[in-house]
Scaffold this motif. Structure first.
Motif, PDB file in Angstrom:
ATOM      1  N   GLU A   5      -2.978 -15.653 -60.254  1.00 15.34           N
ATOM      2  CA  GLU A   5      -2.598 -16.851 -59.511  1.00 15.34           C
ATOM      3  C   GLU A   5      -2.867 -16.635 -58.027  1.00 15.34           C
ATOM      4  O   GLU A   5      -2.602 -15.563 -57.485  1.00 15.34           O
ATOM      5  CB  GLU A   5      -1.110 -17.160 -59.727  1.00 15.34           C
ATOM      6  CG  GLU A   5      -0.632 -18.405 -58.991  1.00 15.34           C
ATOM      7  CD  GLU A   5       0.814 -18.734 -59.314  1.00 15.34           C
ATOM      8  OE1 GLU A   5       1.067 -19.308 -60.379  1.00 15.34           O
ATOM      9  OE2 GLU A   5       1.693 -18.377 -58.507  1.00 15.34           O
ATOM     10  N   TYR A   6      -3.416 -17.647 -57.390  1.00 13.89           N
ATOM     11  CA  TYR A   6      -3.766 -17.534 -55.965  1.00 13.89           C
ATOM     12  C   TYR A   6      -3.309 -18.815 -55.272  1.00 13.89           C
ATOM     13  O   TYR A   6      -3.556 -19.914 -55.761  1.00 13.89           O
ATOM     14  CB  TYR A   6      -5.287 -17.377 -55.819  1.00 13.89           C
ATOM     15  CG  TYR A   6      -5.767 -17.226 -54.386  1.00 13.89           C
ATOM     16  CD1 TYR A   6      -5.829 -15.970 -53.789  1.00 13.89           C
ATOM     17  CD2 TYR A   6      -6.194 -18.330 -53.660  1.00 13.89           C
ATOM     18  CE1 TYR A   6      -6.282 -15.826 -52.489  1.00 13.89           C
ATOM     19  CE2 TYR A   6      -6.656 -18.200 -52.361  1.00 13.89           C
ATOM     20  CZ  TYR A   6      -6.697 -16.939 -51.775  1.00 13.89           C
ATOM     21  OH  TYR A   6      -7.140 -16.809 -50.486  1.00 13.89           O
ATOM     22  N   ARG A   7      -2.626 -18.653 -54.165  1.00 15.34           N
ATOM     23  CA  ARG A   7      -2.134 -19.815 -53.421  1.00 15.34           C
ATOM     24  C   ARG A   7      -2.915 -19.960 -52.116  1.00 15.34           C
ATOM     25  O   ARG A   7      -2.962 -19.043 -51.309  1.00 15.34           O
ATOM     26  CB  ARG A   7      -0.637 -19.685 -53.150  1.00 15.34           C
ATOM     27  CG  ARG A   7       0.188 -19.776 -54.427  1.00 15.34           C
ATOM     28  CD  ARG A   7       1.655 -19.631 -54.177  1.00 15.34           C
ATOM     29  NE  ARG A   7       2.406 -19.668 -55.437  1.00 15.34           N
ATOM     30  CZ  ARG A   7       3.707 -19.413 -55.526  1.00 15.34           C
ATOM     31  NH1 ARG A   7       4.399 -19.089 -54.448  1.00 15.34           N
ATOM     32  NH2 ARG A   7       4.304 -19.466 -56.706  1.00 15.34           N
ATOM     33  N   LYS A   8      -3.485 -21.145 -51.951  1.00 16.98           N
ATOM     34  CA  LYS A   8      -4.259 -21.467 -50.754  1.00 16.98           C
ATOM     35  C   LYS A   8      -3.582 -22.645 -50.078  1.00 16.98           C
ATOM     36  O   LYS A   8      -3.838 -23.806 -50.405  1.00 16.98           O
ATOM     37  CB  LYS A   8      -5.701 -21.795 -51.138  1.00 16.98           C
ATOM     38  CG  LYS A   8      -6.622 -22.024 -49.939  1.00 16.98           C
ATOM     39  CD  LYS A   8      -8.083 -22.068 -50.348  1.00 16.98           C
ATOM     40  CE  LYS A   8      -8.378 -23.230 -51.273  1.00 16.98           C
ATOM     41  NZ  LYS A   8      -9.828 -23.378 -51.531  1.00 16.98           N
ATOM     42  N   GLY A   9      -2.665 -22.355 -49.132  1.00 14.33           N
ATOM     43  CA  GLY A   9      -1.858 -23.414 -48.543  1.00 14.33           C
ATOM     44  C   GLY A   9      -0.989 -24.028 -49.629  1.00 14.33           C
ATOM     45  O   GLY A   9      -0.327 -23.314 -50.390  1.00 14.33           O
ATOM     46  N   PRO A  10      -1.002 -25.355 -49.775  1.00 20.40           N
ATOM     47  CA  PRO A  10      -0.177 -26.011 -50.794  1.00 20.40           C
ATOM     48  C   PRO A  10      -0.808 -25.994 -52.184  1.00 20.40           C
ATOM     49  O   PRO A  10      -0.209 -26.465 -53.135  1.00 20.40           O
ATOM     50  CB  PRO A  10      -0.074 -27.450 -50.280  1.00 20.40           C
ATOM     51  CG  PRO A  10      -1.357 -27.660 -49.554  1.00 20.40           C
ATOM     52  CD  PRO A  10      -1.679 -26.336 -48.910  1.00 20.40           C
ATOM     53  N   VAL A  11      -2.023 -25.432 -52.302  1.00 20.95           N
ATOM     54  CA  VAL A  11      -2.770 -25.470 -53.559  1.00 20.95           C
ATOM     55  C   VAL A  11      -2.564 -24.169 -54.327  1.00 20.95           C
ATOM     56  O   VAL A  11      -2.647 -23.071 -53.754  1.00 20.95           O
ATOM     57  CB  VAL A  11      -4.271 -25.692 -53.303  1.00 20.95           C
ATOM     58  CG1 VAL A  11      -5.053 -25.684 -54.611  1.00 20.95           C
ATOM     59  CG2 VAL A  11      -4.496 -26.995 -52.554  1.00 20.95           C
ATOM     60  N   THR A  12      -2.308 -24.252 -55.636  1.00 18.59           N
ATOM     61  CA  THR A  12      -2.193 -23.092 -56.508  1.00 18.59           C
ATOM     62  C   THR A  12      -3.403 -23.031 -57.433  1.00 18.59           C
ATOM     63  O   THR A  12      -3.745 -24.011 -58.094  1.00 18.59           O
ATOM     64  CB  THR A  12      -0.907 -23.153 -57.358  1.00 18.59           C
ATOM     65  OG1 THR A  12       0.222 -23.146 -56.484  1.00 18.59           O
ATOM     66  CG2 THR A  12      -0.822 -21.956 -58.295  1.00 18.59           C
ATOM     67  N   LEU A  13      -4.059 -21.870 -57.479  1.00 17.05           N
ATOM     68  CA  LEU A  13      -5.241 -21.663 -58.301  1.00 17.05           C
ATOM     69  C   LEU A  13      -4.956 -20.560 -59.310  1.00 17.05           C
ATOM     70  O   LEU A  13      -4.307 -19.566 -58.990  1.00 17.05           O
ATOM     71  CB  LEU A  13      -6.440 -21.278 -57.430  1.00 17.05           C
ATOM     72  CG  LEU A  13      -6.810 -22.269 -56.313  1.00 17.05           C
ATOM     73  CD1 LEU A  13      -7.862 -21.662 -55.400  1.00 17.05           C
ATOM     74  CD2 LEU A  13      -7.311 -23.588 -56.889  1.00 17.05           C
ATOM     75  N   ARG A  14      -5.465 -20.719 -60.552  1.00 18.84           N
ATOM     76  CA  ARG A  14      -5.261 -19.728 -61.595  1.00 18.84           C
ATOM     77  C   ARG A  14      -6.557 -19.491 -62.365  1.00 18.84           C
ATOM     78  O   ARG A  14      -7.462 -20.323 -62.360  1.00 18.84           O
ATOM     79  CB  ARG A  14      -4.159 -20.167 -62.567  1.00 18.84           C
ATOM     80  CG  ARG A  14      -2.776 -20.259 -61.959  1.00 18.84           C
ATOM     81  CD  ARG A  14      -1.717 -20.395 -63.053  1.00 18.84           C
ATOM     82  NE  ARG A  14      -0.365 -20.424 -62.487  1.00 18.84           N
ATOM     83  CZ  ARG A  14       0.375 -21.514 -62.349  1.00 18.84           C
ATOM     84  NH1 ARG A  14      -0.097 -22.666 -62.737  1.00 18.84           N
ATOM     85  NH2 ARG A  14       1.587 -21.438 -61.833  1.00 18.84           N
ATOM     86  N   GLY A  15      -6.601 -18.354 -63.023  1.00 13.49           N
ATOM     87  CA  GLY A  15      -7.726 -18.044 -63.885  1.00 13.49           C
ATOM     88  C   GLY A  15      -9.037 -17.966 -63.134  1.00 13.49           C
ATOM     89  O   GLY A  15      -9.152 -17.322 -62.092  1.00 13.49           O
ATOM     90  N   THR A  16     -10.034 -18.663 -63.657  1.00 11.03           N
ATOM     91  CA  THR A  16     -11.372 -18.603 -63.054  1.00 11.03           C
ATOM     92  C   THR A  16     -11.456 -19.304 -61.707  1.00 11.03           C
ATOM     93  O   THR A  16     -12.454 -19.172 -61.000  1.00 11.03           O
ATOM     94  CB  THR A  16     -12.402 -19.238 -64.006  1.00 11.03           C
ATOM     95  OG1 THR A  16     -12.035 -20.600 -64.264  1.00 11.03           O
ATOM     96  CG2 THR A  16     -12.476 -18.464 -65.321  1.00 11.03           C
ATOM     97  N   ARG A  17     -10.406 -20.058 -61.361  1.00  6.75           N
ATOM     98  CA  ARG A  17     -10.396 -20.751 -60.064  1.00  6.75           C
ATOM     99  C   ARG A  17      -9.967 -19.842 -58.919  1.00  6.75           C
ATOM    100  O   ARG A  17     -10.079 -20.211 -57.763  1.00  6.75           O
ATOM    101  CB  ARG A  17      -9.455 -21.961 -60.125  1.00  6.75           C
ATOM    102  CG  ARG A  17      -9.803 -22.978 -61.190  1.00  6.75           C
ATOM    103  CD  ARG A  17     -11.139 -23.640 -60.926  1.00  6.75           C
ATOM    104  NE  ARG A  17     -11.126 -24.442 -59.713  1.00  6.75           N
ATOM    105  CZ  ARG A  17     -12.155 -25.126 -59.240  1.00  6.75           C
ATOM    106  NH1 ARG A  17     -13.309 -25.079 -59.882  1.00  6.75           N
ATOM    107  NH2 ARG A  17     -12.053 -25.842 -58.139  1.00  6.75           N
ATOM    108  N   VAL A  18      -9.458 -18.651 -59.233  1.00  4.91           N
ATOM    109  CA  VAL A  18      -9.033 -17.718 -58.184  1.00  4.91           C
ATOM    110  C   VAL A  18     -10.270 -17.215 -57.442  1.00  4.91           C
ATOM    111  O   VAL A  18     -11.205 -16.681 -58.050  1.00  4.91           O
ATOM    112  CB  VAL A  18      -8.262 -16.528 -58.782  1.00  4.91           C
ATOM    113  CG1 VAL A  18      -7.936 -15.511 -57.693  1.00  4.91           C
ATOM    114  CG2 VAL A  18      -6.988 -17.017 -59.452  1.00  4.91           C
ATOM    115  N   PRO A  19     -10.331 -17.371 -56.121  1.00  8.99           N
ATOM    116  CA  PRO A  19     -11.507 -16.934 -55.364  1.00  8.99           C
ATOM    117  C   PRO A  19     -11.595 -15.421 -55.279  1.00  8.99           C
ATOM    118  O   PRO A  19     -10.596 -14.720 -55.395  1.00  8.99           O
ATOM    119  CB  PRO A  19     -11.292 -17.561 -53.979  1.00  8.99           C
ATOM    120  CG  PRO A  19      -9.817 -17.706 -53.862  1.00  8.99           C
ATOM    121  CD  PRO A  19      -9.315 -18.008 -55.251  1.00  8.99           C
TER     122      PRO A  19
END
Length: 254
Positions: A5-19
């Motif tokens: 899990e990766y948080r970019k400001g208010p956005v949460t990204l998981r899986g293949t969306r993690v930069p």
């Protein structure tokens, strides 16, 4: 935090969306294409900057009235001379004059304001076919975005005087009329100057729009039609005096 899990400001990204890199890394390490300056997030910053610049520049302008009309009616044309009279009369009544800053009717109103010793303002717009700002401005701001410019007209003017014009003039007229009709702005006089030019439009609004029920008959009362510059200015002054008696009203900047 979950390793996937990766948080970019208010956005949460998981899986293949993690930069694979952080925002700071991409900012400091990348020396690639300049296409990013044309992306929507960057445009938001430019839009914000235009609002800040406009608000900061016009905040202390004082009472003002916007004058609209064609850019194609130059010196010697009756509408140009009428705009010149309007600019002068508004200054004598205690108002700054705001126009779109361009040639034609706008220039005439700015010239009249300058000749009367008042504040002459131009809110220009970046266009591929216009000649730029006229020479009779004390204060000029050039905008990239129409909607930012329109906000400045409505926020910092206490009323509109609309002379004969084309599509741009009609756009400003009906946008202001819509804001008044819907209660977004109140106590905002709109004067149509030129009965021969505007009369057929009002007749169509009455005989077609009102007759079909697409507007209310009372909506037509939001506009004042005249050929007399003094009558136009007097109506705006009267509206201002009534606002002072009634107390503060809702405005676009409220």
């Amino acid at each position: 935090m979950n390793r996937h899990e990766y948080r970019k400001g208010p956005v949460t990204l998981r899986g293949t969306r993690v930069p694979r890199s952080t925002t700071d890394q991409r900012l400091l390490d990348t020396r690639g294409s300049a296409d990013w300056v044309h992306t929507d997030p960057w445009r938001v910053m430019r839009i914000q900057a235009e609002f800040v610049e406009g608000f900061g520049t016009l905040a202390e302008l004082g009472p003002a009235v916007a004058v609209f009309g064609s850019a194609r009616t130059g010196p010697g044309h009756p509408t140009y001379e009428l705009a010149r009279q309007v600019g002068s009369a508004l200054v004598e009544a205690g108002y700054a004059v705001i126009t779109g800053g361009g040639p034609g009717t706008m220039e005439g109103a700015n010239l009249g304001a300058t000749e009367a010793g008042g504040t002459s303002v131009g809110l220009g717009i970046e266009l591929p076919f216009e000649a730029g700002m006229n020479d009779y401005l004390n204060l000029g701001i050039n905008f990239r975005y129409f909607f930012v410019r329109k906000t400045m007209f409505v926020k910092y003017a206490e009323g509109f005087v609309v002379l004969p014009g084309g599509v741009g003039t009609l756009d400003e007229l009906f946008e202001a009329l819509t804001l008044v009709q819907t209660g977004k702005i109140t106590s905002f006089p709109i004067v149509l100057l030129g009965t021969a030019f505007w009369g057929p439009l009002l007749s169509w609004m009455r005989d077609t729009l009102a007759a079909e029920g697409t507007i209310g008959a009372a909506d037509l009362d939001l506009l004042r039609l005249t050929d007399d510059v003094d009558e136009a200015v007097d109506w705006i002054v009267t509206e201002r005096a009534e606002r002072a008696v009634d107390g503060p009203s809702t405005t676009l900047g409220g």
